[in-house]
Design an enzyme around this catalytic site. Structure first.
Site, mmCIF file in Angstrom:
data_model
loop_
_atom_site.group_PDB
_atom_site.id
_atom_site.type_symbol
_atom_site.label_atom_id
_atom_site.label_comp_id
_atom_site.label_asym_id
_atom_site.label_seq_id
_atom_site.Cartn_x
_atom_site.Cartn_y
_atom_site.Cartn_z
ATOM 1 N N GLU A 1 0.875 -1.174 0.000
ATOM 2 C CA GLU A 1 0.000 0.000 0.000
ATOM 3 C C GLU A 1 0.908 1.218 0.000
ATOM 4 O O GLU A 1 1.796 1.312 0.850
ATOM 5 C CB GLU A 1 -0.813 0.025 1.300
ATOM 6 C CG GLU A 1 -2.173 -0.588 1.209
ATOM 7 C CD GLU A 1 -2.960 -0.315 2.480
ATOM 8 O OE1 GLU A 1 -3.406 0.838 2.668
ATOM 9 O OE2 GLU A 1 -3.084 -1.251 3.294
ATOM 10 N N ARG B 1 6.312 -13.799 8.712
ATOM 11 C CA ARG B 1 7.045 -12.580 8.371
ATOM 12 C C ARG B 1 8.300 -12.429 9.221
ATOM 13 O O ARG B 1 8.537 -13.192 10.154
ATOM 14 C CB ARG B 1 6.134 -11.360 8.502
ATOM 15 C CG ARG B 1 5.662 -11.085 9.880
ATOM 16 C CD ARG B 1 4.497 -10.098 9.813
ATOM 17 N NE ARG B 1 3.932 -9.953 11.130
ATOM 18 C CZ ARG B 1 4.345 -9.038 11.997
ATOM 19 N NH1 ARG B 1 5.282 -8.194 11.665
ATOM 20 N NH2 ARG B 1 3.819 -8.976 13.201
ATOM 21 N N LYS C 1 4.889 2.855 11.773
ATOM 22 C CA LYS C 1 4.846 4.089 11.002
ATOM 23 C C LYS C 1 4.520 5.278 11.905
ATOM 24 O O LYS C 1 5.143 6.331 11.841
ATOM 25 C CB LYS C 1 3.746 3.917 9.959
ATOM 26 C CG LYS C 1 3.797 4.846 8.825
ATOM 27 C CD LYS C 1 3.013 4.266 7.657
ATOM 28 C CE LYS C 1 1.577 3.948 8.062
ATOM 29 N NZ LYS C 1 0.816 3.310 6.991
HETATM 30 C C1 LIG Z 1 7.366 -9.165 17.115
HETATM 31 O O1 LIG Z 1 8.240 -8.544 18.015
HETATM 32 C C2 LIG Z 1 7.608 -7.863 19.086
HETATM 33 C C3 LIG Z 1 8.668 -7.222 19.908
HETATM 34 O O2 LIG Z 1 9.243 -6.172 19.205
HETATM 35 C C4 LIG Z 1 6.805 -8.830 19.915
HETATM 36 O O3 LIG Z 1 6.126 -8.133 20.916
HETATM 37 C C5 LIG Z 1 5.810 -9.524 19.011
HETATM 38 O O4 LIG Z 1 5.113 -10.496 19.734
HETATM 39 C C6 LIG Z 1 6.511 -10.176 17.826
HETATM 40 N N1 LIG Z 1 5.522 -10.721 16.927
HETATM 41 C C7 LIG Z 1 5.402 -12.016 16.658
HETATM 42 C C8 LIG Z 1 4.308 -12.388 15.734
HETATM 43 O O5 LIG Z 1 6.167 -12.848 17.102
#
Ligand SMILES: *[C@@H]1O[C@H](CO)[C@@H](O)[C@H](O)[C@H]1NC(C)=O
Ligand SMILES: *[C@@H]1O[C@H](CO)[C@@H](O)[C@H](O)[C@H]1NC(C)=O
Ligand SMILES: *[C@@H]1O[C@H](CO)[C@@H](O)[C@H](O)[C@H]1NC(C)=O
Ligand SMILES: *[C@@H]1O[C@H](CO)[C@@H](O)[C@H](O)[C@H]1NC(C)=O
Ligand SMILES: *[C@@H]1O[C@H](CO)[C@@H](O)[C@H](O)[C@H]1NC(C)=O
Ligand SMILES: *[C@@H]1O[C@H](CO)[C@@H](O)[C@H](O)[C@H]1NC(C)=O
Length: 797
Positions: free
Chosen positions: A253, A482, A492
């Site tokens: 996007e 991801r 953002k």
């Molecule tokens: C991604 O990282 C953050 C910390 O920066 C954490 O809180 C979050 O749970 C993480 N997301 C996943 C899907 O693991």
């Protein structure tokens, strides 16, 4: 469907042995291809060992895909035109490309049919090659042989030669030239690492390298044409339109700057297509006109190019607004959509969200759900014609409120927005939603693999549902985990605040992790791709600490950058026993251990600079090996040591300069052996040395806490430390002129990215002892501004 018995008899019929047949039958797809290939052969064909092997190989690479005109290849093999697997491969490539338009003449031309290369010709070419490269071969001897082999194989005149002719010829001629191997040819096993690297290189020419594209999530993806359809008859047109090639898309996007997490999405989509000789769209998903701005479009395109990818086409969801509108009318006519006038609150209630905001309440259809097709159609046209204000009417899909998936609870397809669109202006009053647009544009663009991150897992059902309801080709959405970089702020909104309140220099401030920032900081794009490749792709999220990312960058730079002497906080040193005009040229390799970088010379003169921390007034510190009033020190590559004589200080007691003596009177014919060698940067007008660095920006982590939430109070006051007095040897000019300075071994990597000459951020070097640096975009003319990309060592606790 053929039975195992049928296939066994078919395969044995061409002379395959029983164990081979059994092995082939284990793989359904290969069997299927082999079956169809054999059926394409003339019934009176006579099979021999070579044609069997070639057809079997072909089946193995087709793996169930049926190419239009594949019978041309089969027949070419059987009538003896296509003799080698190289030729069959070329023929297959050609057929894949042109599909139904293939002709025998063209195919034969593409695959070198009729071109005979004799052994004598091969020998001639080999001799000529060896003669042209004689000097180098004599110098570097046997370790060049694998490279020679590859280069000769790639010579245009030998393209169609039997590959079996090369090795004996090369071996024979090399032996004549160099004689048998001797101690010079023993490969030194310097480190284990290096050893495994050479092995990798060898095996790479034999078997395809294992990368994120060949294994894990991406390795397991379906082949083009193998994804199931509700309406299988749509597959034919799809395959025709795609010529069986992978088609992917990267669909950002255009409402913000991309960050490091997006580099994975870019690499997955563009890289998967490239790996399979397919194509990838850059598609701007511009269905939210209120959030879009031209700088985002530009930045996204720039960043994709920077990472080394070229979109096959750049498209916009808005290119398809008319087609999408027509599909919405079809959906209505199929009784699968309705115009709803509920408020956002009422819609939530209908989806079972309770007053207190928790889910799980009873789900109810809204009163408009059962409107007639005619009424819905006329209201939808009213929406389009501006009869409703935003919020007064939306088009919703009539899905399944009883489904357990919230993605099936009558998603919104269109809403009224009072906003001009950057591309379509004021043409539209209604805009399609992501849920409506995404799958249909994938279908229109004939996407073969719609790869997205796993938070869209539930969307797969609505994605397929919508394609099926309007009877269009259903692309395969597949979800991977991801990349989540932790220890910094990527949101953002949070970055916008830092930028807006001037805590950072902008969206591309090198302390941030937007891709623009990472680029400005000097991180090579190839390092990012290599890093993502080592992480691999699975269906779960990969959480990576910023420091781990940085250590991967450090490793990459360690192997790929030249070194320069650089003094961050200089003290002037004067050699009292040398004349003013003294000049001794010192040769120093740009990167010890990598001859390809070559050497540079630095003039050793009467006056030079050393790092303030390389001198200590305290003579008693036994742990300090550098210069003290009682301890001589070596200067890198300078033949003799220097010994302290005296120093000058300012009123505040800071050392201004040090006087030393050059100990060029050898003791017993030998120079003194110092405890260590330090860096030095000479003063020499003749060589325009030193170059003075106006600003050296040393970056540290932006926030104090490990898991920052973006609060400015948490900012690390030392996240950017600026030095104004640094000096660097004049050879920086050479490094800049040659940048991006890439050695050949780096170019061999599948993840090497070619960068633009003339960009500031590609002028990378290792400042010995201080870190990796590059020019900041604020450098202008003689004003040098350096960014530290990363320190030399991991500084984290
Ligand atoms: C991604 O990282 C953050 C910390 O920066 C954490 O809180 C979050 O749970 C993480 N997301 C996943 C899907 O693991
Ligand atoms: C075959 O040729 C026609 C006419 O030149 C062209 O439109 C079509 O795209 C070609 N098909 C393929 C698969 O290249
Ligand atoms: C790799 O190449 C080197 C140099 O030619 C050779 O000595 C070595 O045997 C090869 N190793 C493998 C595993 O093929
Ligand atoms: C997609 O495939 C269809 C046939 O199924 C074709 O009509 C259409 O032109 C293709 N679209 C694009 C953008 O190539
Ligand atoms: C849900 O299922 C029930 C019983 O199967 C049916 O009566 C009802 O109409 C369904 N509701 C919706 C909104 O489809
Ligand atoms: C920046 O802050 C000002 C004042 O708080 C505000 O008016 C403006 O909208 C903000 N801009 C952005 C881009 O957030």
């Amino acid at each position: 469907m053929s039975t195992v018995e049928d296939l066994t008899s078919l395969f044995s019929g061409i002379g395959l042995e029983e164990p081979k047949v059994k092995e082939i039958l284990k793989n359904k797809k290969v069997s299927q291809s082999l079956e169809s290939l054999i059926k394409d052969a003339p019934s009176d064909a006579s099979w021999d060992k070579s044609s069997r092997a070639l057809v079997h190989n072909l089946a193995s690479s087709l793996k169930g895909v049926e190419l239009p005109n594949q019978k041309l290849i089969v027949r070419g093999i059987l009538n003896g035109d296509l003799k080698t697997s190289l030729q069959v491969e070329a023929a297959m490539k050609y057929i894949k490309k042109v599909g139904e338009n293939a002709t025998i003449e063209e195919m034969n031309k593409e695959s070198g049919v009729g071109i005979e290369v004799t052994e004598a010709q091969v020998t001639n070419s080999v001799l000529k090659y060896l003669e042209d490269h004689k000097e180098k071969i004599l110098a570097e001897r046997y370790k060049l042989v694998p490279g020679i082999f590859a280069e000769i194989k790639n010579m245009a005149e030998l393209k169609w030669a039997d590959p079996r002719l090369f090795k004996p010829t090369i071996d024979r001629e090399i032996l004549k030239l160099l004689g048998p191997k001797d101690e010079r040819d023993i490969v030194k096993k310097v480190t284990k690492k290096k050893d495994s690297k050479t092995n990798e290189k060898n095996s790479s020419s034999a078997a395809p390298k294992r990368t994120m594209f060949t294994e894990g999530f991406l390795g397991d993806l379906h082949k083009v044409g193998e994804n199931p359809q509700a309406y299988p008859e749509l597959m034919e047109g799809h395959l025709k339109a795609t010529s069986g090639r992978v088609h992917t898309r990267f669909p950002p996007e255009p409402n913000g700057y991309l960050h490091i997490g997006h580099s994975k999405a870019i690499m997955v989509n563009f890289g998967y297509a490239r790996h399979h000789n397919g194509v990838c769209y850059l598609r701007f998903d511009d269905t939210n006109p209120e959030a879009e701005a031209p700088e985002y479009f530009e930045s996204i395109e720039r960043v994709v190019g920077w990472l080394g990818f070229k979109p096959w086409k750049i498209t916009y969801s808005s290119d398809y607004f008319h087609q999408l509108y027509d599909l919405a009318e079809i959906l209505i006519k199929n009784g699968k959509a309705y115009v709803c006038h509920c408020t956002a609150e009422e819609i939530k209630r209908g989806r079972g969200i309770k007053e207190d905001g928790t889910p799980g309440g009873e789900r109810r259809a809204c009163v408009h759900r059962d409107s007639s097709v005619e009424l819905t159609l006329s209201k939808f046209r009213d929406m389009k014609n501006g009869a409703f204000k935003p919020g007064e009417a939306i088009l919703r899909m009539k899905q399944d409120l009883n489904s357990s998936s919230p993605q099936m609870w009558d998603l919104i397809a269109y809403r009224v927005l009072n906003a001009a669109h950057p591309r379509t202006g004021s043409e539209w009053k209604i805009y399609p939603t992501y849920d409506f647009t995404h799958c249909l544009v994938d279908s229109i663009e004939n996407i073969t693999h719609s790869l997205c991150t796993s938070e869209f897992y539930l969307s797969r059902e609505s994605y397929e549902w919508l394609c099926d309801q309007v009877h269009v080709f259903r692309p395969a959405q597949r979800e991977y985990g991801r990349l989540n970089i932790t220890g910094t702020v990527l949101s953002k909104r949070k970055i916008a605040r830092l930028v807006n309140e001037s805590y950072v220099r902008g969206w591309d401030d090198p302390r941030l992790f937007t891709l623009e920032a990472i680029r400005r900081r000097g991180v090579p794009p190839g390092a990012i791709l290599s890093f993502i490749n080592t992480l691999g792709v699975t269906t779960s999220t990969t959480n990576i600490q910023v420091v781990r990312f940085e250590s991967a960058i450090r490793k990459y730079l360690e192997d790929t950058t030249a070194r320069l002497m650089f003094i961050l906080d200089p003290i002037e040193v004067i050699v009292d026993n040398l004349p003013d005009s003294y000049e001794e040229m010192v040769t120093i390799p740009y990167r010890p251990g990598t001859p390809e970088f070559g050497d540079r010379t630095v003039p050793f003169t009467k006056v030079f600079y050393i790092e303030r921390s390389d001198f200590s007034e305290n003579s008693d510190d036994k742990e300090f090996f550098r210069l003290t009033p009682s301890q001589s020190v070596g200067l890198i590559k300078v033949p003799y040591t220097i010994a302290f004589k005296s120093m000058e200080k300012d009123k505040a007691g800071n050392i201004l300069r040090i006087h030393v003596e050059y100990e060029n009177e050898p003791v017993d014919g030998k120079p003194k052996k110092p405890k260590t060698y330090i860096q030095w940067v000479p003063v020499s007008t003749k060589y325009n040395s030193p170059l003075r660095v106006a600003e050296t920006r040393i970056y540290n982590q932006l926030f104090n806490s490990e898991n920052p939430n973006g609060d400015p109070a948490d900012l690390n006051p030392d996240s950017e430390v600026i030095y104004n007095n640094a000096v660097i040897e004049h050879n920086l000019g050479h490094v800049i002129k040659n940048s991006p300075w890439v050695i050949n071994s780096a170019k061999e990597s599948e993840f090497y990215v070619e960068e633009q000459h003339g960009s500031k951020e590609v002028c990378r070097f290792q400042a010995m002892r201080v870190g990796y640096f590059t020019l900041d975009k604020d450098s202008k003319g003689d004003r040098i501004v350096l960014n530290r990309i990363v320190s030399l060592k991991d500084g984290s606790k």
